[in-house]
Design a protein around this motif. Structure first.
Motif, PDB file in Angstrom:
ATOM      1  N   VAL A  35       0.751  -1.230   0.009  1.00 56.19           N
ATOM      2  CA  VAL A  35       0.008   0.067   0.020  1.00 56.19           C
ATOM      3  C   VAL A  35       0.855   1.161  -0.097  1.00 56.19           C
ATOM      4  O   VAL A  35       0.487   2.227  -0.884  1.00 56.19           O
ATOM      5  N   SER A  36       1.867   1.166   0.846  1.00 54.73           N
ATOM      6  CA  SER A  36       2.604   2.486   0.623  1.00 54.73           C
ATOM      7  C   SER A  36       3.122   2.670  -0.581  1.00 54.73           C
ATOM      8  O   SER A  36       3.857   3.682  -0.804  1.00 54.73           O
ATOM      9  N   ASN A  37       3.874   1.572  -1.204  1.00 54.70           N
ATOM     10  CA  ASN A  37       4.438   1.556  -2.322  1.00 54.70           C
ATOM     11  C   ASN A  37       3.539   2.208  -3.474  1.00 54.70           C
ATOM     12  O   ASN A  37       4.133   3.189  -4.324  1.00 54.70           O
ATOM     13  N   LYS A  38       2.355   1.898  -3.347  1.00 55.40           N
ATOM     14  CA  LYS A  38       1.323   2.311  -4.449  1.00 55.40           C
ATOM     15  C   LYS A  38       1.209   4.107  -4.092  1.00 55.40           C
ATOM     16  O   LYS A  38       0.951   4.929  -5.005  1.00 55.40           O
ATOM     17  N   VAL A  39       1.050   4.336  -2.717  1.00 52.86           N
ATOM     18  CA  VAL A  39       0.882   5.627  -2.611  1.00 52.86           C
ATOM     19  C   VAL A  39       1.885   6.476  -3.012  1.00 52.86           C
ATOM     20  O   VAL A  39       1.707   7.478  -3.457  1.00 52.86           O
ATOM     21  N   ILE A  40       3.078   6.331  -2.569  1.00 53.72           N
ATOM     22  CA  ILE A  40       4.227   6.982  -2.756  1.00 53.72           C
ATOM     23  C   ILE A  40       4.239   7.031  -4.346  1.00 53.72           C
ATOM     24  O   ILE A  40       4.883   8.109  -4.988  1.00 53.72           O
ATOM     25  N   SER A  41       4.142   6.147  -5.094  1.00 58.52           N
ATOM     26  CA  SER A  41       4.219   6.018  -6.949  1.00 58.52           C
ATOM     27  C   SER A  41       3.438   7.144  -7.399  1.00 58.52           C
ATOM     28  O   SER A  41       3.433   7.519  -8.718  1.00 58.52           O
ATOM     29  N   LEU A  42       2.272   7.767  -6.566  1.00 61.32           N
ATOM     30  CA  LEU A  42       1.365   8.621  -7.284  1.00 61.32           C
ATOM     31  C   LEU A  42       2.067   9.992  -7.364  1.00 61.32           C
ATOM     32  O   LEU A  42       1.897  10.686  -8.309  1.00 61.32           O
ATOM     33  N   TRP A  43       3.183  10.188  -6.639  1.00 64.37           N
ATOM     34  CA  TRP A  43       3.765  11.526  -6.729  1.00 64.37           C
ATOM     35  C   TRP A  43       4.621  11.203  -7.858  1.00 64.37           C
ATOM     36  O   TRP A  43       5.490  10.274  -7.691  1.00 64.37           O
ATOM     37  N   ASP A  44       5.186  12.150  -8.492  1.00 63.02           N
ATOM     38  CA  ASP A  44       6.517  12.226  -9.623  1.00 63.02           C
ATOM     39  C   ASP A  44       6.938  13.651  -9.960  1.00 63.02           C
ATOM     40  O   ASP A  44       6.352  14.498  -9.886  1.00 63.02           O
ATOM     41  N   GLN A  45       8.162  13.596  -9.823  1.00 64.28           N
ATOM     42  CA  GLN A  45       8.990  14.846 -10.494  1.00 64.28           C
ATOM     43  C   GLN A  45      10.202  14.311 -11.255  1.00 64.28           C
ATOM     44  O   GLN A  45      10.736  13.266 -11.150  1.00 64.28           O
ATOM     45  N   GLY A  46      10.527  15.023 -12.223  1.00 59.31           N
ATOM     46  CA  GLY A  46      11.742  14.726 -12.912  1.00 59.31           C
ATOM     47  C   GLY A  46      12.113  15.990 -13.793  1.00 59.31           C
ATOM     48  O   GLY A  46      11.686  17.126 -13.669  1.00 59.31           O
ATOM     49  N   GLU A  47      12.832  15.403 -14.558  1.00 58.75           N
ATOM     50  CA  GLU A  47      13.448  16.628 -15.901  1.00 58.75           C
ATOM     51  C   GLU A  47      13.417  15.877 -17.316  1.00 58.75           C
ATOM     52  O   GLU A  47      13.240  14.828 -17.406  1.00 58.75           O
ATOM     53  N   VAL A  48      12.944  16.628 -18.125  1.00 64.67           N
ATOM     54  CA  VAL A  48      12.888  16.477 -19.524  1.00 64.67           C
ATOM     55  C   VAL A  48      13.204  17.518 -20.423  1.00 64.67           C
ATOM     56  O   VAL A  48      13.396  18.582 -19.928  1.00 64.67           O
ATOM     57  N   GLU A  49      13.876  17.329 -21.762  1.00 66.34           N
ATOM     58  CA  GLU A  49      14.436  18.178 -22.660  1.00 66.34           C
ATOM     59  C   GLU A  49      13.474  18.230 -23.611  1.00 66.34           C
ATOM     60  O   GLU A  49      12.608  17.637 -24.144  1.00 66.34           O
ATOM     61  N   LEU A  50      13.151  19.767 -23.823  1.00 68.68           N
ATOM     62  CA  LEU A  50      12.090  20.338 -24.374  1.00 68.68           C
ATOM     63  C   LEU A  50      12.857  21.493 -25.369  1.00 68.68           C
ATOM     64  O   LEU A  50      13.225  22.447 -25.027  1.00 68.68           O
ATOM     65  N   MET A  51      12.988  21.069 -26.651  1.00 66.81           N
ATOM     66  CA  MET A  51      13.289  22.076 -27.897  1.00 66.81           C
ATOM     67  C   MET A  51      14.860  22.466 -27.394  1.00 66.81           C
ATOM     68  O   MET A  51      15.192  23.681 -27.378  1.00 66.81           O
ATOM     69  N   GLY A  52      15.708  21.583 -26.826  1.00 66.81           N
ATOM     70  CA  GLY A  52      16.943  21.988 -26.749  1.00 66.81           C
ATOM     71  C   GLY A  52      17.202  22.652 -25.321  1.00 66.81           C
ATOM     72  O   GLY A  52      18.247  22.972 -24.683  1.00 66.81           O
ATOM     73  N   HIS A  53      16.094  22.761 -24.377  1.00 67.46           N
ATOM     74  CA  HIS A  53      16.118  23.326 -23.095  1.00 67.46           C
ATOM     75  C   HIS A  53      15.709  22.298 -21.993  1.00 67.46           C
ATOM     76  O   HIS A  53      14.756  21.284 -22.091  1.00 67.46           O
ATOM     77  N   TYR A  54      16.436  22.262 -20.696  1.00 69.34           N
ATOM     78  CA  TYR A  54      15.873  21.331 -19.926  1.00 69.34           C
ATOM     79  C   TYR A  54      14.734  21.675 -19.027  1.00 69.34           C
ATOM     80  O   TYR A  54      14.991  23.149 -18.491  1.00 69.34           O
ATOM     81  N   CYS A  55      13.752  21.012 -18.813  1.00 64.68           N
ATOM     82  CA  CYS A  55      12.785  21.474 -18.114  1.00 64.68           C
ATOM     83  C   CYS A  55      12.295  20.379 -16.849  1.00 64.68           C
ATOM     84  O   CYS A  55      12.379  19.376 -17.119  1.00 64.68           O
ATOM     85  N   ASN A  56      11.770  21.078 -15.894  1.00 61.68           N
ATOM     86  CA  ASN A  56      11.106  20.168 -14.906  1.00 61.68           C
ATOM     87  C   ASN A  56       9.954  20.142 -14.796  1.00 61.68           C
ATOM     88  O   ASN A  56       9.125  20.889 -15.155  1.00 61.68           O
ATOM     89  N   TYR A  57       9.503  18.875 -14.177  1.00 57.70           N
ATOM     90  CA  TYR A  57       7.952  18.580 -14.016  1.00 57.70           C
ATOM     91  C   TYR A  57       7.749  17.990 -12.724  1.00 57.70           C
ATOM     92  O   TYR A  57       8.431  17.549 -12.114  1.00 57.70           O
TER      93      TYR A  57
END
Length: 123
Positions: A35-57
């Protein structure tokens, strides 16, 4: 994950753990871990490259009228102050919707060209 949620899960576990008979302790640990693993996996954050720029989500779950929704937010520090935002029921689709909103806002602000926006949105 928000601190209040994590603290609530830990406190609830500490309250209920002594009430569980020893023979069921392993079952309780397995259920609590899953249960705790499922609940924790609902949140997410990271970085992605968009048109040559690094963006956070960031993705955060929200309950609205007893249904689970996901709020997404995207920003690109060092490029622009624009923030893409979206709310969907789909955990996997919220990042794409958030990115599309960011591209649309960047085009409207004149930061990217129509050709770049169309090329990215069609891919």
């Amino acid at each position: 994950m928000r601190t209040a949620t994590l603290v609530s899960v830990v406190v609830l576990s500490l309250i209920v753990a002594p009430l569980v008979p020893q023979s069921n302790a392993q079952l309780w640990e397995a259920i609590a871990g899953a249960v705790s693993n499922k609940v924790i996996s609902l949140w997410d954050q990271g970085e992605v490259e968009l048109m040559g720029h690094y963006c956070n989500y960031r993705v955060v779950p929200k309950f609205r009228r007893w249904q689970l929704y996901f709020n997404g937010r995207m920003w690109c520090p060092g490029w622009t102050t624009i923030r893409g935002e979206a709310t969907t029921r789909s955990r996997s689709g919220v990042i794409g919707d958030t990115t599309r909103d960011f591209v649309r806002k960047a085009f409207e602000a004149g930061i990217i060209t129509e050709q770049s926006a169309q090329q990215w949105l069609n891919s």
